[in-house]
Scaffold this active site. Structure first.
Site: not given
Length: 549
Positions: A247, A251, A465, A507-508, A526, A528
């Site tokens: 992790e 990052d 992550s 937008d996805i 829009g 979600d």
């Protein structure tokens, strides 16, 4: 409500004080408890022989810490602590009931630890390993180049099976942007649960994928909080088996790979906070947010964006603790800090674990904390490039997380975007989620098959992550442009995002937050509850931010 008083004027782009973030002292003055509350608490403690010299405080004195023998706490709270043994053999000391004098009920919000049966044990955070792509750096697949051309296309820069900084910089439009005020502009990340950022691995990653930034691996600042981990020696066999620093490395490598030379600060926090077990989280995995946020609030000079790739099932966090932490996050927003959190990797909840932990075992979706906190920005994940879709990976069960809080009601800034989405669902999933809860995520970014150097080798990782440091790095570059133009940083992002900024995000339209043995919340046009408003395209987000003043 104090957080709204702090945040609304400086975060609403239509308010005349937009961007006029408060100082350390101004925030503390606004949120400090009144003299009566402090006096009554001090008086109550003094009656039990606990003097002021035994107390420590948060910066605004809205949180008091004291270490006492168990017997003295028992007298103080009129209770009896006992040692409880879990079926896995671990032990914990808790009190089944406790009480306060009635005249203190309106002055004390929470006391911990008391009757929350949380236990200290590490877990994997929101990072999902998939199959390795090579045993050493030379075998890495991908098409990254040392000196990319100015007109590099996404198709040339990106490989769907191995995401790199060059791909992310090209896809999100930062490839030709050179930070103008590094140092004045900064970015932070958080490490919990014995995670750290291995500098040797980060160096190998940057040397391979962002060579000009390689030395930054040994220069970024690390601040240790409450005995947090910062191990830089090789992992032992147990640590390797646990994936220690997967992790942390992800990052740091992602942020520096995108943001260089913007300075990075890593906050490594030890300890574990209050916890209540549920089927999905049977041992204590709650990150010590309160310890971290109290430390950061005491600092006068803060990074303008802080990325956090950890989260918990909301129901495992005591409600009073969640509320206290959330309100302290609001203080950071008022000071001009954007807090981004990963929305989780189990969609609406991991299959087979979607039950309440109140003893009734009622079927329910499992919202995440602190994503439900209305004062942070939650980040979902996408995959693919043309077009991007909500992330999912059948190899490891990864589905970008999303949902609605049971603890926090929908904030007013979400009404115009979220209410129509909930209405469009009709009676689907009725009773499984809070239709009036704070919806999340707010935005998304790439979060699948990230190349990451760990233990000297390249691994591919999935998870929010990955998307959270990606989005954080892009927004940090927006802050760089704002500060260079003499403007203020974005600060608490959401009121601006929901009122104006959303138009600068891609937008996805495909995918869902699959989980709890359902298809979960779908991606639609829009906002979600799987990708929020979508992914940031830097040139558009920068322009929208600059035009907000």
């Amino acid at each position: 409500m104090i957080p709204d008083i702090l945040l609304r004027p400086v975060s609403d782009p239509d308010h005349h004080r937009y961007g006029e973030h408060l100082s350390h002292d101004e925030v503390n003055e606004l949120i400090k408890p009144n003299d009566e509350s402090l006096h009554l608490v001090h008086e109550w403690l003094a009656e039990s022989g606990i003097g002021l010299d035994k107390l420590s405080y948060s910066p605004a004195k809205d949180w008091v810490k004291v270490e006492l023998p168990v017997a003295q706490v028992e007298r103080l709270l009129d209770t009896k602590y006992a040692v409880y043994k879990h079926e896995d053999g671990t032990h914990i000391v808790r009190a089944p009931t406790w009480s306060l004098p009635s005249h203190l009920h309106s002055h004390i919000e929470t006391i911990q630890p008391t009757n929350s049966f949380f236990r200290a044990a590490p877990r994997h955070s929101n990072v999902m390993p998939v199959a390795d792509i090579g045993t050493d750096l030379n075998s890495a697949q991908g098409i990254d180049v040392v000196s990319p051309s100015a007109d590099l296309t996404v198709a040339q820069a990106c490989n769907v099976s191995a995401v790199t900084p060059l791909c992310l910089r090209t896809l999100y439009g930062t490839i030709n942007y050179k930070p103008q005020v590094p140092g004045k502009n900064k970015i932070g990340l958080t490490n919990y649960l014995n995670e750290a950022n291995n500098r040797s691995d980060v160096f190998l990653f940057l040397k391979r994928f962002r060579p000009e930034a390689a030395q930054e691996a040994f220069q970024f600042r690390v601040e240790i909080i409450a005995n947090g981990d910062n191990q830089q020696t090789p992992d032992n066999a147990t640590q390797l088996a646990e994936g220690k620093d997967l992790e942390g490395n992800l990052d740091a490598e992602t942020i520096i790979g995108i943001d260089y030379p913007t300075p990075l600060i890593a906050y490594n926090t030890g300890g574990s906070p209050p916890f209540k077990p549920d089927d999905n989280t049977p041992t204590n995995t709650n990150e010590p947010y309160l310890t971290w946020v109290q430390y950061v609030l005491a600092q006068r000079n803060l990074p303008q964006v802080i990325s956090t790739s950890y989260g918990d099932d909301e129901q495992t966090v005591p409600r009073s603790y969640a509320r206290t932490v959330c309100n302290q996050f609001a203080q950071l927003g008022a000071r001009g800090v954007s807090l981004l959190f990963a929305s989780g990797d189990d969609g609406v909840g991991a299959n087979g674990t979607c039950f309440t932990n109140d003893g009734k075992n009622t079927s329910t979706f499992l919202p995440s904390f602190p994503d439900g906190c209305p004062y942070i920005t939650s980040v979902g994940a996408t995959k693919n490039f043309n077009p991007e879709v909500a992330a999912f990976d059948p190899r490891n069960g990864f589905f970008s997380g999303g949902g609605f809080s049971n603890y926090f009601q929908r904030p007013s800034y979400q009404n115009a975007a979220v209410a129509p989405y909930v209405a469009s669902l009709g009676n689907q999933y009725a009773g499984l989620y809070n239709k009036n809860g704070r919806g999340y995520p707010d935005i998304a970014a790439q979060g699948q098959l990230f190349q990451t150097v760990w233990n000297g080798t390249i691994r591919r990782l999935d998870g929010t992550s990955a998307s959270t440091p990606t989005a954080s790095a892009i927004l940090a570059l927006v802050n760089d442009a704002l500060l260079a133009a003499g403007r203020k940083p974005l600060g608490f992002l959401n009121p601006w995002l929901y009122k104006r900024g959303y138009q600068a995000f891609t937008d996805i339209l495909s995918g869902s937050a699959t989980g709890c043995d359902t298809s979960g919340f779908p991606a639609v046009k829009g906002w979600d509850a799987v990708t929020g408003f979508g992914t940031p395209f830097f040139p558009k987000v920068r322009a929208a931010a600059l035009n907000s003043y």
